[in-house]
Design a protein around this motif. Sequence first.
Motif, short mmCIF file in Angstrom:
data_model
loop_
_atom_site.label_atom_id
_atom_site.label_comp_id
_atom_site.label_asym_id
_atom_site.label_seq_id
_atom_site.Cartn_x
_atom_site.Cartn_y
_atom_site.Cartn_z
N TYR A 55 21.85 73.96 -39.75
CA TYR A 55 23.19 74.33 -39.29
C TYR A 55 23.29 75.83 -39.00
CZ TYR A 55 24.00 76.08 -44.04
OH TYR A 55 23.92 76.77 -45.21
N ILE A 56 22.42 76.64 -39.63
CA ILE A 56 22.48 78.09 -39.40
C ILE A 56 22.11 78.43 -37.96
CG2 ILE A 56 21.65 80.34 -40.16
CD1 ILE A 56 21.11 79.20 -42.87
N PRO A 57 20.96 78.00 -37.43
CA PRO A 57 20.66 78.29 -36.02
C PRO A 57 21.65 77.65 -35.06
CG PRO A 57 18.99 76.82 -36.95
CD PRO A 57 19.80 77.34 -38.09
N LYS A 58 22.25 76.51 -35.45
CA LYS A 58 23.25 75.90 -34.57
C LYS A 58 24.45 76.82 -34.39
CE LYS A 58 22.19 71.00 -35.41
NZ LYS A 58 22.69 69.73 -35.97
N ILE A 59 24.94 77.38 -35.48
CA ILE A 59 26.10 78.27 -35.41
C ILE A 59 25.75 79.57 -34.70
CG2 ILE A 59 27.72 79.62 -36.78
CD1 ILE A 59 27.65 77.44 -38.87
N PHE A 75 19.07 78.50 -29.08
CA PHE A 75 18.93 77.60 -30.23
C PHE A 75 17.46 77.46 -30.63
CE2 PHE A 75 18.33 73.20 -31.84
CZ PHE A 75 19.00 73.35 -33.04
N GLN A 76 16.58 77.36 -29.65
CA GLN A 76 15.16 77.26 -29.95
C GLN A 76 14.65 78.54 -30.60
OE1 GLN A 76 12.90 76.03 -26.53
NE2 GLN A 76 14.29 74.36 -26.03
N VAL A 77 15.10 79.69 -30.09
CA VAL A 77 14.71 80.97 -30.70
C VAL A 77 15.24 81.06 -32.13
CG1 VAL A 77 14.98 83.47 -30.55
CG2 VAL A 77 14.60 82.13 -28.47
N ALA A 78 16.48 80.61 -32.34
CA ALA A 78 17.07 80.63 -33.67
C ALA A 78 16.31 79.72 -34.63
CB ALA A 78 18.54 80.22 -33.60
N CYS A 79 15.88 78.56 -34.15
CA CYS A 79 15.08 77.65 -34.98
C CYS A 79 13.75 78.28 -35.34
CB CYS A 79 14.86 76.32 -34.25
SG CYS A 79 16.33 75.29 -34.13
N LEU A 80 13.17 79.02 -34.40
CA LEU A 80 11.93 79.72 -34.69
C LEU A 80 12.16 80.77 -35.78
CD1 LEU A 80 8.96 80.08 -33.85
CD2 LEU A 80 9.71 81.78 -32.19
#
Length: 268
Positions: A55-59, A75-80
């Motif tokens: 949920y953190i990278p989603k926000i 979102f992909q960068v945040a997931c990384l």
Amino acid sequence: MREDLEPQLPWLRTYRRLMKYEKKISKEEVKKLFVEYEKTRDRELRDRLIENYLYIPKILSRKYGHKSGDNEDIFQVACLGLMYAVDRFDVNRGYEFDTFATPTIIGEIKRYYRDREWLIRIPRKVQDLNREINQTRTTLEHKLMRSPKISEIASYLEISEESIIKAMESSNAYYPKSLSMEYESNQDGQEVSLMDLLGNLDNNMENVENIELLKQNIQSLNPVERIIVEQRFFQGKTQKEVAEFINKSQMTVSRIEKKVMKKIKEDL
């Protein structure tokens, strides 16, 4: 944490928003998973932790991606960034994973945007070295009370001077120079544009290789074929005039000429 520090930490407001979301597993379970993952580095454990904090990278991707319309990429960068945070998190330090992960993910997102600002794609390693050089230059300027030499920067960073020069040249990809930029001429003091300093394209350069190949082909012809080519294309004579010169029929000259031209075209 004091409220007056919040303006100095932009990610803190986002972190507080994240705390409103409920995790899929309890804090105790999360702590156990991190302890076990630190020992085993098991991929399934890492996937469970990533899924729990997805949920953190989603926000963050919604917050930082809506302006440019590239939410999916962000979102992909945040997931990384979340993956990096899971790998680097030390549960023994006593702080919450959310506190550690949020600035880590935001840092990856900002790095992504910073990389996109370069006009020409430059390797990340060179970009990082360029920033180190700029910081070192500032440090040495205060220390030496003058602009440092390349050798001094290289010695400070313990790398070669060639690496320093390449990294400094790469900065031109971030700040491109306009062709209309004007420079002062050393000769008469008049200003000239960058366009005036650039060389003109030599249209004959592309023909150099063809000319050399053509010379070799002509040298490989037999004496009659060479005479016909020289008389027809260098002397400008007609087939009839060439036929009279070599005491052959015009039809023979035409046949030999076509044969030679076909061979030369195939070679070219």
